[in-house]
Enzyme design. Structure first.
Site, mmCIF file in Angstrom:
data_model
loop_
_atom_site.group_PDB
_atom_site.id
_atom_site.type_symbol
_atom_site.label_atom_id
_atom_site.label_comp_id
_atom_site.label_asym_id
_atom_site.label_seq_id
_atom_site.Cartn_x
_atom_site.Cartn_y
_atom_site.Cartn_z
ATOM 1 N N HIS A 75 1.151 -1.075 -0.049
ATOM 2 C CA HIS A 75 0.370 0.051 0.127
ATOM 3 C C HIS A 75 1.359 0.660 0.306
ATOM 4 O O HIS A 75 0.289 2.572 -0.069
ATOM 5 C CB HIS A 75 -0.833 0.413 1.165
ATOM 6 C CG HIS A 75 -1.942 -0.799 1.324
ATOM 7 N ND1 HIS A 75 -3.123 -1.650 2.192
ATOM 8 C CD2 HIS A 75 -2.506 -1.561 0.022
ATOM 9 C CE1 HIS A 75 -3.755 -1.934 1.533
ATOM 10 N NE2 HIS A 75 -3.638 -2.425 0.258
ATOM 11 N N ASP A 110 7.698 3.548 -12.774
ATOM 12 C CA ASP A 110 7.166 4.415 -12.632
ATOM 13 C C ASP A 110 5.641 4.618 -12.834
ATOM 14 O O ASP A 110 5.076 5.564 -13.339
ATOM 15 C CB ASP A 110 8.013 5.727 -12.927
ATOM 16 C CG ASP A 110 9.731 5.756 -13.123
ATOM 17 O OD1 ASP A 110 9.425 5.703 -11.764
ATOM 18 O OD2 ASP A 110 10.346 6.187 -13.620
ATOM 19 N N LYS A 117 -3.136 -8.765 -7.221
ATOM 20 C CA LYS A 117 -3.233 -10.406 -7.591
ATOM 21 C C LYS A 117 -4.260 -11.129 -7.264
ATOM 22 O O LYS A 117 -4.634 -10.689 -5.908
ATOM 23 C CB LYS A 117 -2.453 -10.624 -7.875
ATOM 24 C CG LYS A 117 -2.110 -11.840 -9.346
ATOM 25 C CD LYS A 117 -1.903 -11.033 -10.037
ATOM 26 C CE LYS A 117 -1.959 -11.415 -11.877
ATOM 27 N NZ LYS A 117 -1.119 -10.299 -12.995
#
Length: 482
Positions: A75, A110, A117
């Site tokens: 995250h 980038d 997934k």
């Protein structure tokens, strides 16, 4: 293709699962970074895994329990991003491993996503379209219930066994649940163009493979070490897999002057030192149901023997673990370009590097799909088709420039010449240009990082180390890690 027994033998010998293999590569690459060990542990492990089971009513009235997963690895940047696959071999370890690889892949090119997934454990060939729609919509509802989907949370995409139709069902289901959400189309990518998708997504991964291979072949000193001339033209290529990725990679490589000398599919393989015309092979397969017995080519059975053909560039674009300790010593390429996810085992990759083979790693080379998915996500958030704002303006300026040149020099341009020279960029032009820039820049950064850490580091390790560097930096700057 590499036998299942060989894959099991190698995994048994190492005692590692797929996710263990990813983390082993992480640990090796992390040695070439200077980050706090605790931060590296934070980066390495999967943040969240949602394991679910739900009932599906089959067309015959029976009830079947469906098992599915969604993993969000990191995250450090939101949303997380990753495909959804429908296959019988889907399991928790696999989605965790692939989510981790997505984190590193996005960092390398980038693309500002964390990795994710998902997968549903089914053999999709056993299900009707109606059954597939019902289980896809239920899966979407389950994801939404636990906040595992959303334009700013987690954005799925197609993967093995899924495509535009499944993504359209996901978007529609999400829109019904999140009524009034203005950015609803950005909850998933890989949609049909008429439902908010983007032009160029179909060929994105194969075109990205082409751009990556072309960039690798552009460095004269690197090619000299392999005994090759720089550039694509004249290089002999063998491709495993005639799916979306393999076909488009072959198409663009041939267009640049490469010679396709071998092609492998599940029914067998064919070879022709003089070159195989990819579109003719595809047409032959449509007509006969097989690539075998293609006019002028030799049949190769079993199919995996085609991987051992002498060539300049070998592109496995099918399944994972196709090159292992069983066959690596018989591989006769100079460049091993990993278009599939994990086509080379850890042992085989190290062995290839020791033999002087340039391995262009999958974590970089097949990033074309997620790159163009990023463009689709941006398009959905902006609510404007790429090219709509500037196309006509660009054409007007270019026409004025041509008229000025004509007035100053006396030169004249035909109507067709003006049409070609003054044409403004369409969405597909901008998408392909953005993909080309992304793949070229990423390879340059990986190569430069490899040179910085030392000559004994292969390209795969350098790519992973660079990805770790970027992800760790994001953790620090975002304040996620104190």
């Amino acid at each position: 293709m590499t036998t299942a027994a060989a894959v099991v033998e190698e995994r048994t010998a190492s005692g590692l699962t797929f996710f263990d293999h990813v983390n082993a590569a992480f640990d090796e690459a992390a040695k070439h970074t200077e980050h706090d060990p605790t931060l590296l542990e934070q980066v390495k492990w999967v943040n969240s895994v949602y394991r679910m089971s739900f009932p599906l009513r089959r067309d015959d009235g029976s009830i079947e329990v469906i098992h599915a997963w969604r993993a969000e690895h990191s995250h450090h940047r939101l949303p997380t991003k990753g495909g959804i696959r429908y296959a019988m071999n889907v399991n928790e370890d696999e989605v965790m491993a692939l989510a981790a690889l997505m984190t590193y892949k996005c960092a390398l090119v980038d693309v500002p996503f964390g990795g994710a997934k998902g997968g549903i454990q089914i053999d999709r060939g056993r299900y009707s379209e109606g059954e597939l729609e019902r289980l896809t919509r239920r899966y979407t509802a389950e994801l939404q219930r636990k906040s595992f989907i959303g334009p700013g949370k987690d954005v799925p995409a197609p993967d093995y066994g899924t495509g535009e139709q499944e993504m359209a069902w996901i978007a529609d289901t999400y829109s019904q649940i999140e009524h009034g959400e203005v950015n609803v189309a950005a909850c998933v990518t890989g949609k049909p163009v008429e439902h908010g998708g983007i032009q160029g997504r179909t060929q994105a991964t194969g075109l990205g493979v082409f751009f990556g291979v072309r960039e690798a072949c552009s460095y004269e000193d690197d090619m000299a070490k392999l005994g090759l001339e720089p550039g694509i033209a004249g290089k002999r290529v063998v491709i495993q897999g005639l799916g979306n990725v393999g076909y488009h990679a072959a198409k663009y490589l041939q267009g640049a002057g490469a010679k396709l000398v071998g092609l492998a599919e599940f029914e067998g393989a064919i070879a022709d030192p003089g070159g195989l015309a990819i579109d003719d092979v595809v047409e032959h397969r449509k007509t006969t149901g097989s690539i075998l017995d293609f006019p002028g080519a030799s049949n190769i059975e079993p199919s995996h023997k085609a991987l051992e053909l002498d060539c300049d560039i070998l592109i496995p674009a099918a399944l994972e673990n196709q090159i292992s300790r069983e066959n690596i010593e018989r591989i006769s390429c100079r460049i091993l370009a990993e278009a599939a996810n994990g086509p080379t085992t850890s042992y085989a990759s190290r062995a290839a590097a020791k033999r002087g083979i340039l391995v262009i790693p999958d974590v970089y080379l097949n990033a074309g799909g997620v790159t163009v998915s990023y463009f689709e996500w941006l398009k959905n958030l902006s609510h404007v088709r790429f090219g709509r704002m500037q196309k006509r303006f660009e054409e007007s300026v270019r026409k004025d420039l041509l008229h000025a040149m004509s007035s100053a020099t006396g030169a004249s341009f035909s109507r067709d010449e003006i049409k070609i020279l003054a044409r403004g960029a369409d969405e597909i032009d901008l998408v392909n240009s953005g993909l080309e820039e992304t793949m070229a820049t990423a390879y340059h950064h990986i190569r430069r990082f490899r040179q910085k850490v030392g000559p004994g580091v292969d390209l795969r390790t350098a790519a992973m180390a660079l990805a770790i560097d970027k992800v760790a930096a994001s953790y620090k700057t975002a304040g996620i890690f104190p």
